[in-house]
Design an enzyme around this catalytic site. Structure first.
Site, PDB file in Angstrom:
ATOM      1  N   GLU A  73      38.035  49.156  49.674  1.00 48.36           N
ATOM      2  CA  GLU A  73      38.190  48.101  48.682  1.00 48.36           C
ATOM      3  C   GLU A  73      36.903  47.855  47.903  1.00 48.36           C
ATOM      4  OE1 GLU A  73      41.215  46.078  48.596  1.00 48.36           O
ATOM      5  OE2 GLU A  73      40.533  43.997  48.690  1.00 48.36           O
ATOM      6  N   ASP A  74      35.774  47.896  48.575  1.00 46.15           N
ATOM      7  CA  ASP A  74      34.522  47.439  47.956  1.00 46.15           C
ATOM      8  C   ASP A  74      33.541  48.551  47.597  1.00 46.15           C
ATOM      9  OD1 ASP A  74      35.581  44.978  48.370  1.00 46.15           O
ATOM     10  OD2 ASP A  74      34.280  44.415  50.037  1.00 46.15           O
TER      11      ASP A  74
END
Ligand code: MN
Length: 507
Positions: free
Chosen positions: A92-93
């Site tokens: 996600e990051d």
């Protein structure tokens, strides 16, 4: 709190990651060497992926996944959960994708990371979106419970760093934790995690209420801790003098959020709460419990009518203990004693699951009464600490037993109820409230009209329409699956028959 208190290096990523590994390594000591290597690889990959990224506090981001992982290591979860938790924010990051991860890690680990990523967007954004997200979460839960463990550990650590988050967002996260995550933890039998979460979220979820309680002199934490220590020593002396056998005397001062809950749910004033300070005496054998009770009543002044004997009359959830409220004559402190055996204590700490674990084979009657099949996993977690079970075997058991016969159903307001698999709309109505069950005329499943006899699926949102003129019929007995609903209907029908025969006798 459960996290180690360390000043992490804010200047060098390398130094910080060394600090983190030196904390994590002893925590995963229960894994074998091969498994540790997989975890170490996940750790290295995670550090490379997040790199220099920092949180708002100025700390390196890599602290977060490691702290979340520590929670899971404390309950001795398996290698894959530990590795996946380390990697949970990577896709996600960072630039590293799930596909990249699958080159280095097993499909199992990637599956868990993917599962966490999929519902990481769970947010309070209007009722519809929220319920939709919850449903997504239950789908993940039913695929693999470990995804939820990771999510809960993730959320718990985020709560501990909320001070750096914008105020509106902070409030939303805290409230969601109390209303959604904490109940899930509780339902899964993780009551310790539930209470950590509630205490961490309370100041941000209900800031005004928190302030008021903080200012209340009788709730002063430091004062109450002093009281606890004094009372523990005094009690130990009394027991030693009387030569009564005991295992432990421990004390606690009631947590602020649980005081707040009691004030709200039971409409109680703080002055009337006698368990702000409580002492537990843990001993062997029920006879000893009663011996201790009479000794306590000799040495402290019993407060009239404040004895609760949950040994003879266990609570509905199976909780057993003798509670008695007394006054210490020297200091005037009013407090509660909870006297219980070891076995009762295990149950009080870890819930129904422990009951199962401890009673299996020894006291079948009680097991049959409770049937906590959906909580069996936690008793296995506890057993794991005591037995030499391989991680794989342990996991297989968990998967087999967990969601097999329970489903989670949502109310229109987002409350979560768990029901036996195969339950119908009518079961759901009785689960909400007896009166709702008895007067139910119609249902909606996910917004669509449904019959009371229609079966529910995991994650359904159900609405019940009632009418005061409605009453249960014999046919309803065929429509319900839960024992609770069945016995309510039977009781109603029995009463009806009784009335009819009474009526005909008087004619
Ligand atoms: Mn995270």
């Amino acid at each position: 709190m459960i996290y180690p208190e360390v000043d992490f290096d804010k200047t060098s990523l390398e130094k910080c990651s060394q600090q983190l590994w030196s904390i994590l390594e002893p925590e995963i000591d229960y894994l074998n060497e091969d498994d540790k290597k997989v975890v170490e690889l996940a750790f290295t990959e995670m550090v490379m992926a997040h790199g220099e990224i920092r949180r708002k506090s100025g700390d390196f981001y890599i602290i977060h996944p490691v702290m979340a992982t520590i929670t899971l290591a404390r309950i001795r979860l398996d290698r894959d959960t530990i590795a996946a938790c380390l990697l949970h924010d990577v896709p996600e990051d960072t630039e590293v994708t799930l596909k990249d991860l699958s080159k280095e890690f097993s499909p199992e680990i990637v599956f868990l990371v993917e599962g966490v990523t999929k519902f990481s967007t769970l947010k309070y954004q209007g009722q519809e979106r929220y319920v939709e997200n919850l449903r997504k979460m239950f789908v993940s839960m039913s695929k693999d419970i470990r995804i939820v463990f990771i999510k809960l550990a993730d959320r718990l650590h985020n709560l501990s760093t909320l001070e750096h988050v914008r105020e509106d967002k902070r409030h939303r996260i805290a409230l969601e934790s109390i209303e959604v995550y904490a109940p899930i933890a509780e339902r899964l039998g993780m009551s310790k995690l539930r209470s950590w979460m509630e205490e961490a979220a309370f100041p941000y979820a209900y800031p005004q209420e928190y302030e008021i309680l903080m200012k209340n002199e009788s709730l002063n934490v430091k004062k109450r801790e002093e009281d606890v220590n004094y009372l523990i020593q005094k009690t130990k002396n009394i027991l030693d003098e009387a030569k009564i056998e005991y295992n432990q005397v421990v004390g606690r001062s009631k947590q602020l959020y649980s005081i707040y809950k009691k004030m709200r749910s039971k409409n109680k004033k703080i002055e009337n709460m006698y368990d702000l300070v409580a002492l537990r005496i843990i001993t062997n054998g029920i006879d000893n419990c009663y011996n201790i009770l009479s000794l306590i009543h000799e040495k402290f002044e019993p407060i009239d009518g404040r004895i609760k004997d949950y040994v003879n009359m266990p609570k509905a959830n199976g909780y057993k203990s003798i509670h008695t409220t007394v006054r210490d004559i020297e200091t005037g402190i009013v407090f509660e004693f909870q006297i219980r055996t070891n076995r009762m204590h295990q149950f009080a700490e870890y819930g129904i699951a422990t009951h199962w674990a401890y009673k299996e084979g020894s006291d079948k009657k009680e097991v049959n009464k409770i049937k906590p099949r959906n909580f069996q996993w936690i008793s296995e977690l506890i057993e794991l600490g005591e037995q030499k079970l391989t991680q794989e075997d342990y996991l297989k058991k968990v998967k087999l037993n967990l969601y097999k016969d329970r489903i989670f159903i949502l109310t229109p307001t987002g409350d979560v109820l768990d029901l036996v698999a195969g339950a119908t709309c009518l079961d759901f109505a009785f689960k909400i409230h007896n009166d709702v069950g008895k007067t139910a005329i119609m249902a909606k499943i996910n917004g669509n009209k449904a019959k009371l006899s229609d079966k529910l699926q995991n994650g359904d949102m159900v609405e019940i329409t009632t009418n005061k003129k409605q009453t249960p019929t014999y046919q309803w007995l065929e429509w319900v699956k839960s024992k609770m609903a069945r016995s309510e209907i039977k009781a109603y029908l029995r009463k009806l028959r009784q009335q009819e025969s009474d009526d005909s006798n008087t004619k």
